[in-house]
Every structure is written in C-alpha cells, then in structure tokens.
Design a protein around this motif. Structure first.
Motif, PDB file in Angstrom:
ATOM      1  N   GLN A 213       0.853  -1.190   0.000  1.00  0.00           N
ATOM      2  CA  GLN A 213       0.000   0.000   0.000  1.00  0.00           C
ATOM      3  C   GLN A 213       0.884   1.233   0.000  1.00  0.00           C
ATOM      4  O   GLN A 213       1.833   1.337   0.777  1.00  0.00           O
ATOM      5  N   ASP A 214       0.575   2.132  -0.928  1.00  0.00           N
ATOM      6  CA  ASP A 214       1.306   3.379  -1.100  1.00  0.00           C
ATOM      7  C   ASP A 214       0.603   4.474  -0.269  1.00  0.00           C
ATOM      8  O   ASP A 214      -0.510   4.262   0.219  1.00  0.00           O
ATOM      9  N   HIS A 215       1.222   5.605  -0.096  1.00  0.00           N
ATOM     10  CA  HIS A 215       0.609   6.771   0.555  1.00  0.00           C
ATOM     11  C   HIS A 215       0.832   7.946  -0.375  1.00  0.00           C
ATOM     12  O   HIS A 215       1.886   8.578  -0.354  1.00  0.00           O
ATOM     13  N   LYS A 216      -0.161   8.214  -1.228  1.00  0.00           N
ATOM     14  CA  LYS A 216       0.062   9.152  -2.335  1.00  0.00           C
ATOM     15  C   LYS A 216       0.022  10.620  -1.908  1.00  0.00           C
ATOM     16  O   LYS A 216       0.755  11.437  -2.453  1.00  0.00           O
ATOM     17  N   ARG A 217      -0.817  10.956  -0.922  1.00  0.00           N
ATOM     18  CA  ARG A 217      -0.943  12.367  -0.549  1.00  0.00           C
ATOM     19  C   ARG A 217       0.250  12.798   0.288  1.00  0.00           C
ATOM     20  O   ARG A 217       0.806  12.014   1.048  1.00  0.00           O
ATOM     21  N   THR A 227       1.449  12.986  -4.520  1.00  0.00           N
ATOM     22  CA  THR A 227       2.893  12.946  -4.764  1.00  0.00           C
ATOM     23  C   THR A 227       3.196  11.667  -5.515  1.00  0.00           C
ATOM     24  O   THR A 227       2.289  10.886  -5.808  1.00  0.00           O
ATOM     25  N   GLY A 228       4.464  11.402  -5.750  1.00  0.00           N
ATOM     26  CA  GLY A 228       4.854  10.103  -6.309  1.00  0.00           C
ATOM     27  C   GLY A 228       4.631   8.989  -5.303  1.00  0.00           C
ATOM     28  O   GLY A 228       4.564   7.810  -5.666  1.00  0.00           O
ATOM     29  N   GLY A 229       4.524   9.331  -4.038  1.00  0.00           N
ATOM     30  CA  GLY A 229       4.351   8.335  -2.971  1.00  0.00           C
ATOM     31  C   GLY A 229       5.237   8.689  -1.796  1.00  0.00           C
ATOM     32  O   GLY A 229       6.432   8.865  -1.964  1.00  0.00           O
ATOM     33  N   LEU A 270       4.015  -6.225 -14.087  1.00  0.00           N
ATOM     34  CA  LEU A 270       2.678  -5.648 -14.228  1.00  0.00           C
ATOM     35  C   LEU A 270       2.240  -5.160 -12.850  1.00  0.00           C
ATOM     36  O   LEU A 270       2.232  -5.916 -11.885  1.00  0.00           O
ATOM     37  N   TYR A 271       1.915  -3.876 -12.793  1.00  0.00           N
ATOM     38  CA  TYR A 271       1.501  -3.238 -11.537  1.00  0.00           C
ATOM     39  C   TYR A 271       0.013  -2.989 -11.673  1.00  0.00           C
ATOM     40  O   TYR A 271      -0.406  -2.227 -12.548  1.00  0.00           O
ATOM     41  N   CYS A 272      -0.785  -3.658 -10.845  1.00  0.00           N
ATOM     42  CA  CYS A 272      -2.219  -3.409 -10.841  1.00  0.00           C
ATOM     43  C   CYS A 272      -2.541  -2.538  -9.641  1.00  0.00           C
ATOM     44  O   CYS A 272      -2.367  -2.964  -8.496  1.00  0.00           O
ATOM     45  N   TYR A 286      -3.376   0.449 -14.486  1.00  0.00           N
ATOM     46  CA  TYR A 286      -2.232  -0.437 -14.633  1.00  0.00           C
ATOM     47  C   TYR A 286      -0.991   0.423 -14.789  1.00  0.00           C
ATOM     48  O   TYR A 286      -1.047   1.507 -15.372  1.00  0.00           O
ATOM     49  N   ASN A 287       0.152  -0.098 -14.295  1.00  0.00           N
ATOM     50  CA  ASN A 287       1.439   0.491 -14.652  1.00  0.00           C
ATOM     51  C   ASN A 287       2.326  -0.635 -15.179  1.00  0.00           C
ATOM     52  O   ASN A 287       2.104  -1.803 -14.865  1.00  0.00           O
ATOM     53  N   CYS A 288       3.335  -0.253 -15.947  1.00  0.00           N
ATOM     54  CA  CYS A 288       4.131  -1.273 -16.647  1.00  0.00           C
ATOM     55  C   CYS A 288       5.494  -1.481 -15.992  1.00  0.00           C
ATOM     56  O   CYS A 288       6.450  -1.829 -16.671  1.00  0.00           O
ATOM     57  N   ARG A 289       5.575  -1.290 -14.687  1.00  0.00           N
ATOM     58  CA  ARG A 289       6.853  -1.241 -13.967  1.00  0.00           C
ATOM     59  C   ARG A 289       6.586  -1.395 -12.482  1.00  0.00           C
ATOM     60  O   ARG A 289       5.439  -1.422 -12.058  1.00  0.00           O
ATOM     61  N   PHE A 290       7.664  -1.470 -11.682  1.00  0.00           N
ATOM     62  CA  PHE A 290       7.488  -1.458 -10.236  1.00  0.00           C
ATOM     63  C   PHE A 290       7.004  -0.082  -9.799  1.00  0.00           C
ATOM     64  O   PHE A 290       7.351   0.939 -10.405  1.00  0.00           O
ATOM     65  N   GLY A 291       6.264  -0.033  -8.694  1.00  0.00           N
ATOM     66  CA  GLY A 291       5.914   1.245  -8.091  1.00  0.00           C
ATOM     67  C   GLY A 291       7.074   1.767  -7.276  1.00  0.00           C
ATOM     68  O   GLY A 291       7.954   1.019  -6.852  1.00  0.00           O
ATOM     69  N   ASP A 292       7.054   3.065  -7.051  1.00  0.00           N
ATOM     70  CA  ASP A 292       8.054   3.689  -6.200  1.00  0.00           C
ATOM     71  C   ASP A 292       7.276   4.611  -5.259  1.00  0.00           C
ATOM     72  O   ASP A 292       6.606   5.519  -5.753  1.00  0.00           O
ATOM     73  N   PRO A 293       7.227   4.371  -3.979  1.00  0.00           N
ATOM     74  CA  PRO A 293       8.132   3.582  -3.144  1.00  0.00           C
ATOM     75  C   PRO A 293       7.804   2.101  -2.959  1.00  0.00           C
ATOM     76  O   PRO A 293       8.533   1.427  -2.220  1.00  0.00           O
ATOM     77  N   GLU A 294       6.765   1.567  -3.583  1.00  0.00           N
ATOM     78  CA  GLU A 294       6.397   0.179  -3.283  1.00  0.00           C
ATOM     79  C   GLU A 294       7.570  -0.794  -3.469  1.00  0.00           C
ATOM     80  O   GLU A 294       7.714  -1.754  -2.707  1.00  0.00           O
ATOM     81  N   ALA A 295       8.401  -0.559  -4.497  1.00  0.00           N
ATOM     82  CA  ALA A 295       9.536  -1.466  -4.734  1.00  0.00           C
ATOM     83  C   ALA A 295      10.445  -1.538  -3.513  1.00  0.00           C
ATOM     84  O   ALA A 295      11.103  -2.556  -3.268  1.00  0.00           O
TER      85      ALA A 295
HETATM   86  N1  GLY Z   1       3.820   4.809  -6.124  1.00  0.00           N
HETATM   87  C1  GLY Z   1       3.042   4.966  -7.279  1.00  0.00           C
HETATM   88  C2  GLY Z   1       3.738   4.724  -8.536  1.00  0.00           C
HETATM   89  O1  GLY Z   1       4.864   4.275  -8.573  1.00  0.00           O
HETATM   90  O2  GLY Z   1       3.144   4.964  -9.587  1.00  0.00           O
END
Ligand code: GLY
Ligand code: AMP
Length: 430
Positions: A213-217, A227-229, A270-272, A286-295
C-alpha cells in the motif's frame, strides 16, 4: 553477469540492492543512477529516456540483462529496440506498455476482457462539449484523467460537477496536460482502500509479489496534493489470501491472457493499482513497472533470488518457479524536500545517514541525492530532488517494521526535511 539498471530513483536503488544480495558475481551499471546506487553500480550519464544511447551502451558493454525502472522508456519502445538487437531486457514492449501509456487503451482493454474497473467514457480533443454534458448528466463525484503519461498527476478526483467541467476545460481546451490530456477518460468514482499488486510476467506465466500500500498524498491523514508516494508497506492486512485469490483470478490472469490473445504478450512487471471496493477488487490503473516507493518494501521481502526471478521474467521460464517471500513485513518512510510536490530547494547536505544505516534491519534507499559540495567544503551527499531518501524497516510484523523505519529516519536530517508520521496506520488498524 553484466546488468544495466535504467532509472534514478528509490525504486532503482531497491532493484540494485536486490541484485547485489543475489548469489554469484555481477557487474552492475546504472543509467543515470543516483548518489546511493553509485555505491553498488557504475553510474553512466545517460538519461532513462535516451533509448538509442542506452542501446549503444548495452551493446558496447556487452550487457547480459537490462532492467527498465521507469515507464517512459518502455512506453517509447525501449524493449522493442533491445529485442531487435537480441539483447535481454525486463520490461514490456511498447504495444504492451500501452496498459500504462494510454488510459483510453487500458480502459477499453478491461471492458473487452470483462476485468472489473470503474465505468467510463473516453473523449477526444474536439469533444469538450460532449464530455461536459456527460459529466453534468452523471453527476459528482467523478474522476477526470489525462489518457497519456502525466507523471502521476493526470488523475483528478472531482468532488463537484463544476470542478469536473473545469478540469475538462483545462485538459481538452487549454491543453493543460499537453498531448497527454488531448484525450481524457472520465470515470465513475470508486470507494475503498487502495492496494498495489505486482506480478512478474514472462509473457505466459506470472508470479505475484507481496501486495503493498502506497501513501500518495503529501500530508498526514491522506491530505494535501498527490505525490509520487510518501511511504509504503507490505504485505497489506486487508488483502487477505481470499482477496488475493480473487484479484489473481479476475484481474491478473485475465489481463495476461487478454494480452496474449490480442497479440502483445506482456513481459515485465505488471503493476495493478486496485481499489478494494465492497464489490471486490477493481482496477484503478495499470502500470508497466514497479511502483516507487512500493519497490522499496516489496523487493526486500523477496526471499527467492532476485536475479533468477528477473532473468526468468525477461527470458521466459517463470512457469513452475514459485517465488518465495520472506515472512514478516516491510515499511518505507520517504524523506522529502520541504515544499514537494510543489516547488522545493535542493543542494542541502544530508546528515546522519551512517547512523540510520547502522540500525538493525534497516535499508536506506536513495532517490534525490547526489554528491556535491558547499562552497569551499569537501564532497558530501546532498539533496537533489523532491523525494530524497526512502528508509525501509523490516520486522516480524508491521509494527516492528514501522518502528525500525521511523527510528532510523529519526537519525537523518537535512534542511526543510518533511515526512509523514502516519505511514502504515491503516495496516495497523486492520
Ligand atoms: N507509487 C506509485 C507509482 O509508482 O506509480
Ligand atoms: P491514477 O493516476 O489513475 O492511479 O489515479 C491516481 C489516484 O487517483 C489513485 O491512486 C486514486 O487515489 C485516485 N483515483 C483514480 N481513479 C479513481 C476512481 N475511479 N475512483 C476513486 N479514486 C480514483
């Protein structure tokens, strides 16, 4: 093995770290990398979207495996270029990366394949009047999204019809998002908790990583601009085994099967982005890569050899290879420059990094750092971006992981440093 990592954020540092923890002898390169990645990889001053120079570099340096961190090079077709050259790369083709690069494509794909997502309509540059009429008819809240890549800023959750109409005007009439907003997706507002699910996919088979789980705000209590996270944790207690099975069977598997059947098999991460609604999980994007900061939380929880997993993703062979995950939890607190995601200053020295890294079960990933010097001073580590560092704690459970992350974060300081003090709070509650 000679490995090239493309990108310069905390995500890429986490990828580099997972590889350096992997068995065997590797030579790592990073383009362009950052002030932390350079400790474990030779950094090369080539931008992540400079595809031809990246191809040339990989050929000249006889790179065995390239890992694309961010979305831009993938959407621009870097995987296709590496394929043409017979070089292995982890990341989808441009046709497959449309799942992220074009929200209009992704929504139409989900509708064709019966994958649960918000109801929507797509409107082109000439269709402002129709879009505004549709919003007035369907009411608020409603979400207006630029179809193309907009660095995470292209989705506007509109509380009122007026706000939605204003957003449509900004995107379609005033080209406020440039070409990315020349086409918009207007969609139903979904309610629930969000979760990020990552699947390594080799075109046929896939393996899931820990849900995060990300924290976007930017602000505590999920307030302020996106934000980006600002932090992440994994695994996510609300994503129970049953819920994960539903997401796998109704979302991940049909997505990959659909991509095969439509002629663009998906190879890469694959990032759902999921909304956990009362009716079950639905895809936000969908995103086509790892999330950041999730990675920065998902990769440290990988018990299997990361290089083997990435190789199998890039070359095929994930079938039968069940990835094992570490027990326990990981939590990442992002330390950002004051003002981010708006205007912020950089070039401030970063203190206390060694003390933070000496803490038990802590990893410090660099994002916006670079080596520099103040007038007359020695070289030292300086802030160079909005998100500066990601401090990840590992523990037997989320509480312990968070305590370790926050204790280590407390050792670090730089001018105007900001971070959220409530990372993982939802996870602790459930
Ligand atoms: N943390 C959200 C993203 O990487 O798109
Ligand atoms: P996106 O760029 O599509 O990931 O959207 C960014 C953020 O906007 C998501 O993480 C959600 O918090 C929010 N969002 C996007 N679409 C919806 C939706 N249909 N309903 C509710 N929130 C949404």
């Amino acid at each position: 093995m000679r490995i090239l990592i493309i990108g310069s954020g905390g995500r890429e540092h986490a990828i580099a770290h997972s590889l350096s923890a992997s068995g065997g002898k590797h030579t790592l390169f990073a383009a362009p990398g950052n002030g932390g990645i350079c400790e474990m990889a030779s950094t090369v001053p080539i931008r992540a979207d400079d595809i031809e120079n990246l191809v040339r570099f990989a050929r000249a340096e006889q790179i065995d495996l390239t890992i694309a961190g961010p979305e831009q090079p993938l959407v621009l077709g870097i995987a296709d270029r590496f394929d043409e050259e017979g070089m292995a790369i982890m990341g989808p083709s441009a046709a497959a990366a449309r799942l992220e690069g074009s929200k209009a494509f992704a929504k139409a794909f989900m509708q064709r394949r019966g994958i649960p997502t918000a109801q929507y309509r797509t409107f082109g540059a000439e269709e402002y009047d129709q879009a505004a009429a549709w919003v007035r008819e369907s009411g608020a809240p409603v979400v207006v999204k630029a179809s193309g890549l907009a660095a995470g800023k292209g989705a506007v959750v509109c509380a009122t019809v007026d706000e939605a109409v204003e957003t449509l005007r900004f995107m379609l009439r005033e080209q406020g998002f440039g070409a990315a907003g020349a086409e918009v997706v207007v969609e139903e507002y979904m309610e629930g908790e969000e979760a990020s699910l990552f699947a390594l996919c080799d075109g046929e088979d896939y393996a899931l990583l820990a849900p995060a789980q990300d924290h976007k705000r930017v602000g505590e209590g999920d307030t302020g601009p996106n934000t980006g996270g600002m932090g992440a944790y994994a695994p996510v207690p609300v994503v129970t085994d049953d819920l994960l099975a539903v997401a796998r069977d109704r979302i991940v598997a049909p997505t990959l099967q659909g991509m095969v059947e439509e002629g663009y098999p998906y190879r890469g991460v694959l990032y759902c982005g999921l909304m956990l609604t009362a009716d079950g999980p639905r895809v936000i994007e969908y995103n086509c890569r790892f999330g950041d900061p999730e990675a920065q939380v998902v990769l440290p929880l990988l018990a299997s050899d990361a290089l083997e997993a990435f190789e199998a993703t890039a070359r095929g062979g994930l079938g039968g290879a069940t990835l094992s995950l570490k027990p326990g939890a990981a939590a990442c607190v992002v330390l950002a420059s004051g003002g981010y995601p708006g205007r912020y200053e950089t070039g401030f020295p970063i203190r206390g990094l060694d003390k933070a890294r000496a803490e038990r079960d802590v990893l410090v990933f660099h994002a916006g750092t670079a080596s520099g010097r103040q007038e007359g001073g020695p070289d030292e580590l300086m802030t160079s971006g909005g998100r500066v560092l990601g401090v990840t704690g590992l523990g037997g459970d989320l509480r312990e992981a968070l305590d370790r992350a926050y204790k280590a974060a407390g050792r670090i300081s730089f001018e105007n440093m900001q971070f959220r003090r409530d990372i993982g709070k939802r996870g602790l509650r459930s």
